[in-house]
Structures are given as C-alpha cells and as structure tokens.
Design a protein around this motif. Structure first.
Motif, PDB file in Angstrom:
ATOM      1  N   LEU A  10       0.666  -1.124  -0.127  1.00 53.88           N
ATOM      2  CA  LEU A  10      -0.067   0.047   0.053  1.00 53.88           C
ATOM      3  C   LEU A  10       0.953   1.265  -0.165  1.00 53.88           C
ATOM      4  CD1 LEU A  10      -2.740  -0.634   2.842  1.00 53.88           C
ATOM      5  CD2 LEU A  10      -3.074  -0.274   0.157  1.00 53.88           C
ATOM      6  N   TYR A  11       1.955   0.992   0.561  1.00 54.54           N
ATOM      7  CA  TYR A  11       3.041   2.441   0.841  1.00 54.54           C
ATOM      8  C   TYR A  11       4.065   2.384  -0.227  1.00 54.54           C
ATOM      9  CZ  TYR A  11      -0.264   2.725   4.693  1.00 54.54           C
ATOM     10  OH  TYR A  11      -1.490   2.656   5.224  1.00 54.54           O
ATOM     11  N   ASP A  12       3.906   1.465  -1.283  1.00 52.17           N
ATOM     12  CA  ASP A  12       5.060   1.445  -2.002  1.00 52.17           C
ATOM     13  C   ASP A  12       6.593   1.666  -1.359  1.00 52.17           C
ATOM     14  OD1 ASP A  12       3.809   1.519  -4.491  1.00 52.17           O
ATOM     15  OD2 ASP A  12       3.795   3.790  -4.733  1.00 52.17           O
ATOM     16  N   ALA A  13       6.439   0.413  -0.466  1.00 48.55           N
ATOM     17  CA  ALA A  13       7.685   0.586   0.556  1.00 48.55           C
ATOM     18  C   ALA A  13       8.986   0.126  -0.276  1.00 48.55           C
ATOM     19  CB  ALA A  13       7.484  -0.237   1.863  1.00 48.55           C
ATOM     20  N   ASP A  14      10.110   1.126   0.104  1.00 45.43           N
ATOM     21  CA  ASP A  14      11.223   0.702  -0.389  1.00 45.43           C
ATOM     22  C   ASP A  14      12.011  -0.156   0.575  1.00 45.43           C
ATOM     23  OD1 ASP A  14      11.876   2.517  -2.912  1.00 45.43           O
ATOM     24  OD2 ASP A  14      11.075   3.933  -1.386  1.00 45.43           O
TER      25      ASP A  14
END
Ligand code: ADP
Ligand code: NA
Length: 330
Positions: A140-144
């Motif tokens: 959901l948060y485009d986490a890297d």
C-alpha cells in the motif's frame, strides 16, 4: 525528490514492549524516520488472528502507540497509525488472498509454527491469511525499505512474488520491494536462559525485561542475570552467551563499541558489568516510563496523533488501492 519509503508494523501486546522489541525493532524505526518517509502501524488486524478481549485490545493498541512515541517516534517526522483505522489494509489483503495459491500459503513456516503452538484445530483462517495481510501492508505504501528481522524473510519473499504476479497479470501497479533484512540488528536473549531469544511468550518473568516495569525491578534482573563460571568479560556468543548478551545490550543502548567495553571491564568481575548495565537500563527506562505515562494521561493528544496518522496513511493507501481495484475490474 521523494525520500525512500519505509513501512513496518508492530503488534499491540499486553502490558509492555520488552527490551528485545526495543533494541531489535523500535530503535530502527526511530533511526529510519531521519532518512525515510516512514509509515509505522500498530497492527491490530494482525492481532485478532488469535483471540483477543475487545477492551484489552483497544487499550493495548493505545499503549503500543504511547510506547512508540515515548521511544522517539516523532509524529512530525513519520506517520504513526493504528492499522484498523485504515480500511485499505483489509481491502487490499483480499486481492492478495485471491492471487495466492492455497499450497503457496500453506508453505509459510510461521503459520505452521503458530498453529502448532495454538493447536492445529484452534488456528483461524485469519491466521492462515496473515501473510497476505502483511503483503498488503507493505504494498500500500510503495515501501522501499521494510525493516524486519530474519524471521520475516519468507513473508518479504511472498511480498515480492505477489507484487510481481499482480503486475504481470494486471499491469504495473505495485513497487516490488527489495528484501531489506536488518542484519546489523541486535538480537537479545533471555537474561536467565541466554540460549533462547527474549520473548513475551517464551521467557520466564526473571529473564524478560519489560520496558514499563519498575526500574528497580529491572535493575535487579540485570544483577541476577545468568553468566558463566569463568570470570573474563569477552564477547563470545558460542562459549559465553550470557556475558555476550549483556555486552550487546550495553553496547546498543550506549553506543559504546564491544571492544571498548571489553577493555573497560578487563580485570573486573561480572558484578561490575552487571551493576553498570543495571544503571544504564534504569537511566533508559525511567524517562521512557514517564513519557509513556504522559501520553496515556493525555488521551486527547494521543488520539489526535493517531487520527492524523491514519489520515496521512489513507492519503497514500487509498491511491494505491484505487489503482489496484481499477486494474482488476472493480
Ligand atoms: P515476541 O517475540 O516477544 O512475541 P514480536 O514477535 O511481536 O515479539 O516482535 C516484535 C518485533 O520485535 C519484531 O520486529 C521482532 O523481530 C523484534 N524482536 C522480538 N524479540 C526480539 C529479541 N529477543 N531480540 C531482537 N528483536 C526482537
Ligand atoms: Na514472535
């Protein structure tokens, strides 16, 4: 230029976080908010995969948030929210469930472990689908960066697989996160049995350091920590697990290097190390307890921080979800 995104979730637990949670996870959250656009969630949806008392769950979620703030999460520099306040987590998890093979989910070792612990026929379908909820949390948060320990490696692999699968089936939608296993992170062991990880479920009361315990009681636990019959203060996880654990805790809390500590205590007994470490702990937990209590005594401030956090999280999460729902034909 956008800062890299980080996401991490931590379950609300009864009473207090322990020293392993702090040194192995929460400390990293505090550090990452300096370099990342960080989203941290008290994952109460994950918590209900096993039975919970409603009033206790609600109190534990607020207590978890209060402790995270007391540990140094700054609502101006990161986004702290309660998972159930952001319905997109459950909504995206459904899509993840629908692209996961039953056999694939059955191979998740944590489910096997946990269901064995609770009794195989007591395990819920929610516990079975827990990894796909975790995948949704991250995507959901485009986490890297997803700061997790080695035990979560399989879930991160699943996250990559499902993101790639969704993207190839429906078109580029999700960022495929790089596995970002925290290797440098301290692993803390039980003070009475340094062969096992300090843990809420497995540790005995004397071996478990709860951050909200009376500082005096905590100091006492360190003074009676199990070491060995030798006298040399030297880091050797194999031969001297008790002493090594104390050195790890001391070093991580103060920033002093292990060799520096070995030198400082050369020729001194275990008693000196334990007494000093007990003092270091007291200095750490005393203000931590006060800050946690201050948040609990001011529910309006705490609720407002969590409401703002949920609002910020939803801004990002709703956009990702809308795109994913559109792609699948909703
Ligand atoms: P517990 O094992 O006590 O149930 P959790 O599994 O809820 O704790 O862990 C929450 C976070 O704390 C995770 O990121 C986990 O890796 C970390 N953690 C838990 N115990 C330890 C430990 N003994 N040493 C280092 N990190 C730990
Ligand atoms: Na655990």
């Amino acid at each position: 230029q956008r800062r890299p995104r980080a996401f991490s979730g931590i379950q609300p637990t009864a009473g207090s976080f322990h020293l392993g949670n702090y040194l192995g996870a929460i400390r990293q959250y505090v550090a990452l908010q300096e370099t990342h656009d960080a989203f941290y969630s008290v994952v109460d949806l994950h918590a209900v995969t096993v039975p919970q008392d409603p009033a206790e769950l609600r109190a534990n979620s607020r207590l978890a948030a209060a402790q995270l703030l007391a540990a140094g999460l700054d609502p101006e520099r990161c986004t702290l929210f309660v998972q159930s306040h952001v319905p997109e987590h459950a909504q995206l998890a459904w899509l993840m469930n629908c692209i996961t093979g039953f056999g694939e989910a059955s191979r998740m070792t944590q489910f096997k472990d946990k269901s064995a612990r609770h009794g195989a026929d007591q395990a819920t379908v929610g516990l079975f689908t827990y990894p796909m909820l975790m995948v949704a949390d991250i995507l959901l948060y485009d986490a890297d960066a997803v700061p997790v320990g080695e035990d979560q490696r399989q879930h991160l692999e699943l996250t990559r697989n499902l993101a790639e699968r969704f993207n190839s089936r429906f078109g580029a939608t999700f960022k495929v996160p790089e596995p970002h296993i925290l290797k440098e992170v301290a692993k803390i062991y039980d003070l009475q049995d340094p062969s096992v990880k300090m843990s809420k479920s497995a540790s005995t009361p004397k071996g478990l350091v709860n951050l909200l315990d009376e500082p005096k009681a905590t100091a006492k636990k360190f003074k009676s920590a199990v070491t060995d019959t030798d006298t040399e203060i030297r880091f050797d996880a194999e031969a001297k697990p008790g002493v090594s654990n104390l050195l790890t805790i001391y070093s991580t809390l103060t920033g002093a290097g292990i060799p520096e500590l070995e030198q400082k205590y050369a020729g001194k007994g275990y008693g000196a190390l334990k007494t000093d470490l007990a003092e270091v702990m007291v200095e750490f937990v005393t203000p931590f307890r006060e800050r946690t209590q201050a948040y609990l005594d001011d529910p309006e401030t705490l609720d407002s921080i969590l409401a703002k956090g949920a609002e910020k999280a939803r801004t990002v999460a709703s956009e990702t979800l809308a795109q994913a729902y559109d792609r699948v034909g909703f």
